[in-house]
Design an enzyme around this catalytic site. Structure first.
Site, short mmCIF file in Angstrom:
data_model
loop_
_atom_site.label_atom_id
_atom_site.label_comp_id
_atom_site.label_asym_id
_atom_site.label_seq_id
_atom_site.Cartn_x
_atom_site.Cartn_y
_atom_site.Cartn_z
N LYS A 1 0.86 -1.19 0.00
CA LYS A 1 0.00 0.00 0.00
C LYS A 1 0.89 1.23 0.00
CE LYS A 1 -3.82 1.79 2.88
NZ LYS A 1 -4.66 1.49 4.07
N SER B 1 -9.52 1.26 3.17
CA SER B 1 -8.71 2.08 2.31
C SER B 1 -7.63 1.29 1.58
CB SER B 1 -8.04 3.20 3.13
OG SER B 1 -7.18 2.62 4.10
N SER C 1 -9.68 -1.19 7.36
CA SER C 1 -9.18 -1.04 5.99
C SER C 1 -8.44 -2.23 5.39
CB SER C 1 -8.26 0.17 5.92
OG SER C 1 -9.03 1.32 5.77
N1 GLN Z 1 -13.08 3.53 6.96
C1 GLN Z 1 -12.38 3.99 8.13
C2 GLN Z 1 -12.02 5.44 7.98
O1 GLN Z 1 -12.30 5.99 6.95
C3 GLN Z 1 -11.18 3.15 8.40
C4 GLN Z 1 -10.05 3.44 7.49
C5 GLN Z 1 -8.84 2.62 7.80
O2 GLN Z 1 -8.92 1.57 8.44
N2 GLN Z 1 -7.69 3.12 7.38
O3 GLN Z 1 -11.48 6.04 8.86
#
Ligand code: GLN
Length: 489
Positions: free
Chosen positions: A75, A150, A174
């Site tokens: 990532k 994400s 994520s």
């Molecule tokens: N969807 C969550 C957020 O937008 C978690 C994102 C993540 O785990 N990086 O904060």
């Protein structure tokens, strides 16, 4: 196209059926052929580290370890020395780190070969990959749907066979949510298990590096190389790292799984409920015992997270001012305007929303009402889990509310987007390890099942998932992809 597991690649390399250089070329050409329709990668023009690419089959490999020659994707939140690391943001569009994140350095030392940096929601804020400055990622099971976020680029790449395995991060879900949406296995380790050094910070008390893979076995192989104490990260924990892959066959008979009644309150669709019921039956056949439990404060997880995470992000992202880091506007009139313009242009909508919310909940007068209150509720959620783990080994629940939704469906409704993490966020608040593994399809879209374990019991998650994957084949289902050149046919 065939998807190879890390395990299979290890065997292919040791049998000399393929060389590390051929493998690198194979995956690079797959990315070139198929990624136009997925947009899973931000950077691919990476020179493979010559030291691991010895094509001369007679020559001793300079590094003789378990991961020598294994390609992987990371990532674009992990700093990679000399390789652009954008975090999905215009703010870091041209950032080239002078060092590697610890997990990247460890994998490199073990001989793993970086294929590319994957697309992601901007600064890991999102659940659909639509907040990336580099465009949305598409789900290989249905190009019109999100792969989740994400870490959606990593998930799409692994599901589509463009990388055998990938690194992701999980702050609120994520890794697990995109794993579920793309039919693969995703592990968020215990907070502190893997070093956060060199991982661009979003919410430091919640962020954790983890793995998106085709199987629990592959996850175990990578985790044992990545995990462990790092003097460069004061929140990494000095706890021995088991050789996870050596213990996957351990007997799981008699293990107790808790089913929190709050996760099964009738709000899941009947098709998903049926898949979960089937997977519970499968686990019962493997000798697992089930027990109903309660996590009374779990309903407060999403609101608690959306106070704590923005608060931490507002302070972490203060460093991007165009002076020390980030986008720098060339039209400078005065200092105030300089900062304002840099941050206005460098950050996208969602990141700005989080910074504003976070600054608000930390401000004098609101700190006690919001931030401090959220910390107290976080403690109650921790206690719920601690109590539950007195009588069960693992907690089981859904990973997501639904299967992958359509791109564009939720992007204008932040609250419904935030609710995506309703089942995953509590593990982050409590710092617990959790995994999502595939359990089947409804209307050709994959669904995942989530297992949560006590701190540092990743082995329990991998052990159970591995046994499950020995008696089922959902994790082997592969989406049919069109070559980019065939897209318009
Ligand atoms: N969807 C969550 C957020 O937008 C978690 C994102 C993540 O785990 N990086 O904060």
């Amino acid at each position: 196209m065939e998807r190879f597991t890390v395990k299979a690649i290890q065997n292919m390399l040791s049998d000399k059926q393929i060389s590390a250089a051929e493998l690198f070329d194979l995956y690079s050409s797959r990315i070139a052929d198929y990624d136009q329709s997925l947009n899973a990668f931000i950077t691919t023009d990476i020179q493979p580290n010559a030291a691991y690419m010895s094509d001369d089959q007679d020559q001793e490999s300079p590094i003789d370890s378990a991961l020598t020659g294994i390609p992987y994707a990371a990532k674009d939140i992990f700093c990679t020395q000399g390789i652009k690391t954008t975090c999905g943001s215009k703010m870091l569009e041209n950032f080239i780190p002078p060092y590697d994140a610890t997990v990247v350095r460890r994998l490199k030392k073990q001989g793993a070969v970086l294929l590319g940096k994957t697309n992601m929601d901007e600064f890991a804020m999102g659940s659909s990959n639509e907040t990336s400055y580099f465009g949305s990622v598409h789900n290989p099971w249905d190009i019109e749907r999100t792969p989740g976020g994400s870490s959606g680029g990593s998930a799409a790449a692994v599901a589509a066979g463009l990388a055998p395995i990938a690194l992701g991060t999980d702050t609120g879900g994520s890794i697990r949510q995109p794993a579920a949406f793309t039919g693969i296995t995703g592990l968020k380790p215990t907070y502190g298990r893997c070093s956060r050094y060199g991982m661009v910070a979003f919410a430091s008390s919640l962020d954790q590096a983890g793995i998106l893979a085709l199987s629990a076995e592959d996850t175990a192989i990578f985790l044992e190389s990545m995990a462990g104490f790092d003097p460069l990260d004061s929140t990494s924990v000095e706890e021995p790292v088991p050789q996870y892959s050596q213990y996957l066959e351990e007997n799981i008979k008699g293990k107790i799984i808790g089913l929190p009644k709050e996760f099964f309150d009738g709000s899941l669709g009947s098709a998903y409920e049926a898949l979960i019921a089937e997977s519970i039956d499968n686990y019962k056949k493997l000798g697992i015992v089930f027990k109903e439990i309660s996590l009374p404060n779990i309903g407060y997880s999403v609101p608690t997270y959306y106070v704590v995470a923005p608060a931490e992000c507002s302070s972490n992202l203060a460093r991007y001012d165009g002076v020390r880091f980030g986008y720098r506007s060339q039209n400078i009139e005065d200092l105030d305007q300089f900062y304002r313009t840099n941050r206005q242009i460098g950050f996208g909508q969602e990141v700005k929303r989080r910074i504003i919310t976070g600054t608000y909940v930390l401000s004098t007068g609101y700190y006690d009402a919001y931030y401090l209150k959220a910390q107290k509720v976080r403690q109650l959620i921790n206690q719920d889990f601690a109590r539950a783990f007195e009588s069960v080994d693992i907690i089981l629940g859904p990973t997501t509310q639904t299967a992958a939704f359509k791109l564009g469906e939720k992007i204008d409704d932040p609250v419904s987007m935030y609710m995506n993490d309703i089942y995953t966020i509590s593990a982050n608040l409590a710092g617990l390890p959790a995994i999502s593994h595939p359990i089947g399809f409804v209307e050709d879209l994959p669904y995942g099942l989530q297992l949560i374990a006590p701190h540092f019991k990743e082995l329990n998650l991998l052990n159970l998932t591995h046994q499950y994957q020995k008696v089922t084949d959902w994790h082997q289902a592969m989406p049919r992809l069109l070559k980019s050149s065939e897209d318009n046919d």
